[in-house]
Design a protein around this motif. Sequence first.
Motif, PDB file in Angstrom:
ATOM      1  N   CYS A  25     -11.753 -22.341  71.436  1.00  0.00           N
ATOM      2  CA  CYS A  25     -10.379 -21.824  72.268  1.00  0.00           C
ATOM      3  C   CYS A  25     -10.630 -22.137  73.776  1.00  0.00           C
ATOM      4  O   CYS A  25      -9.727 -22.311  74.533  1.00  0.00           O
ATOM      5  CB  CYS A  25     -10.288 -20.082  72.104  1.00  0.00           C
ATOM      6  SG  CYS A  25      -9.807 -19.792  70.620  1.00  0.00           S
ATOM      7  N   GLY A  61     -11.857 -15.415  68.936  1.00  0.00           N
ATOM      8  CA  GLY A  61     -10.892 -16.409  69.064  1.00  0.00           C
ATOM      9  C   GLY A  61      -9.772 -15.789  70.362  1.00  0.00           C
ATOM     10  O   GLY A  61      -9.304 -16.446  71.319  1.00  0.00           O
ATOM     11  N   THR A  62      -9.331 -14.343  70.329  1.00  0.00           N
ATOM     12  CA  THR A  62      -8.551 -13.912  71.323  1.00  0.00           C
ATOM     13  C   THR A  62      -9.337 -13.777  72.566  1.00  0.00           C
ATOM     14  O   THR A  62      -8.705 -14.242  73.842  1.00  0.00           O
ATOM     15  CB  THR A  62      -8.179 -12.364  70.752  1.00  0.00           C
ATOM     16  OG1 THR A  62      -7.648 -12.651  69.461  1.00  0.00           O
ATOM     17  CG2 THR A  62      -7.408 -11.892  71.811  1.00  0.00           C
ATOM     18  N   ASP A  65      -9.115 -17.232  73.991  1.00  0.00           N
ATOM     19  CA  ASP A  65      -7.797 -17.678  74.471  1.00  0.00           C
ATOM     20  C   ASP A  65      -7.630 -16.959  75.882  1.00  0.00           C
ATOM     21  O   ASP A  65      -7.016 -17.601  76.780  1.00  0.00           O
ATOM     22  CB  ASP A  65      -6.762 -17.063  73.257  1.00  0.00           C
ATOM     23  CG  ASP A  65      -6.670 -17.839  72.139  1.00  0.00           C
ATOM     24  OD1 ASP A  65      -7.180 -18.863  72.146  1.00  0.00           O
ATOM     25  OD2 ASP A  65      -6.147 -17.226  71.240  1.00  0.00           O
ATOM     26  N   ARG A 109      -2.086 -20.925  67.324  1.00  0.00           N
ATOM     27  CA  ARG A 109      -3.253 -20.281  66.780  1.00  0.00           C
ATOM     28  C   ARG A 109      -3.508 -20.706  65.467  1.00  0.00           C
ATOM     29  O   ARG A 109      -4.406 -20.689  64.951  1.00  0.00           O
ATOM     30  CB  ARG A 109      -3.215 -18.861  66.827  1.00  0.00           C
ATOM     31  CG  ARG A 109      -2.686 -18.025  68.169  1.00  0.00           C
ATOM     32  CD  ARG A 109      -3.626 -18.639  69.237  1.00  0.00           C
ATOM     33  NE  ARG A 109      -2.960 -19.435  70.083  1.00  0.00           N
ATOM     34  CZ  ARG A 109      -3.351 -19.794  71.111  1.00  0.00           C
ATOM     35  NH1 ARG A 109      -4.516 -19.532  71.682  1.00  0.00           N
ATOM     36  NH2 ARG A 109      -2.717 -20.828  71.877  1.00  0.00           N
ATOM     37  N   THR A 113      -2.633 -25.839  65.137  1.00  0.00           N
ATOM     38  CA  THR A 113      -3.774 -25.723  65.547  1.00  0.00           C
ATOM     39  C   THR A 113      -4.564 -26.492  66.969  1.00  0.00           C
ATOM     40  O   THR A 113      -5.122 -26.056  67.777  1.00  0.00           O
ATOM     41  CB  THR A 113      -5.045 -25.291  64.821  1.00  0.00           C
ATOM     42  OG1 THR A 113      -5.251 -26.467  63.986  1.00  0.00           O
ATOM     43  CG2 THR A 113      -4.650 -23.965  64.084  1.00  0.00           C
ATOM     44  N   SER A 137      -1.642 -13.876  70.883  1.00  0.00           N
ATOM     45  CA  SER A 137      -2.716 -14.496  70.575  1.00  0.00           C
ATOM     46  C   SER A 137      -3.563 -13.669  69.489  1.00  0.00           C
ATOM     47  O   SER A 137      -4.049 -14.105  68.338  1.00  0.00           O
ATOM     48  CB  SER A 137      -3.792 -14.495  71.710  1.00  0.00           C
ATOM     49  OG  SER A 137      -5.038 -15.039  71.409  1.00  0.00           O
ATOM     50  N   GLU A 141      -4.481 -15.395  65.857  1.00  0.00           N
ATOM     51  CA  GLU A 141      -5.977 -15.734  65.670  1.00  0.00           C
ATOM     52  C   GLU A 141      -6.042 -14.831  64.400  1.00  0.00           C
ATOM     53  O   GLU A 141      -6.898 -15.280  63.640  1.00  0.00           O
ATOM     54  CB  GLU A 141      -6.740 -15.191  66.788  1.00  0.00           C
ATOM     55  CG  GLU A 141      -6.473 -15.961  67.951  1.00  0.00           C
ATOM     56  CD  GLU A 141      -7.042 -17.103  68.279  1.00  0.00           C
ATOM     57  OE1 GLU A 141      -7.609 -17.669  66.748  1.00  0.00           O
ATOM     58  OE2 GLU A 141      -7.192 -18.272  68.919  1.00  0.00           O
TER      59      GLU A 141
END
Length: 194
Positions: A25, A61-62, A65, A109, A113, A137, A141
């Motif tokens: 990310c 992932g979050t 991000d 997300r 992607t 997000s 995600e």
Amino acid sequence: MKAELLALLPQWGPWIVAVSAFLSCMMIPVPTSFLLLTAGALTGTGHMQLPELVIAAAVGGTLGDTTAFLLARRIEPRLRRIGRRTAQAMDRARGLLERRGTLAVFLSRWLVTPLGPPMNYVAGASGIALPRFVAASVAGETLWAVLHLLAGHVLGRQVHRTESAALKAVAIGAALAALFWLIRRAWHRRATSC
């Protein structure tokens, strides 16, 4: 690098998935989709737990991000100078954000992607409110993690009780990653030719 990560996946799976998702990310090239598909196949063979991996991927992932979003005002202009492909990705992300607003964050997300990492920087530089960005997000995600892990899981269940199930799960992950890559490539060519 992939071989070393795969060897560690059954023991350190959630941590590897979380760190990989975080780094990808941030626009650092890591084979996260491949790892998720393989980890999903390993859940189908009984070598890993699906809920742990979904949580790890979504959280990693979050966090990636959000970190990119917060660094955006300082880093985004420099990223555009890295190369033509990065500049094009940033421009495409900016166009999608202008057309779709916060929905673009959610879509980048899991559906579009390749624009996910550039979208983090573009959204941060554009001034979108942090709570709205984080909500989009988290939802995107989580959906991304579930789709990848379930795709691997379903195929991993087919080899659950066979000899060398873990090796077959890795092969399934590789095959699914190649298929996803081909679909993305075809989609990208179609989008650029229009």
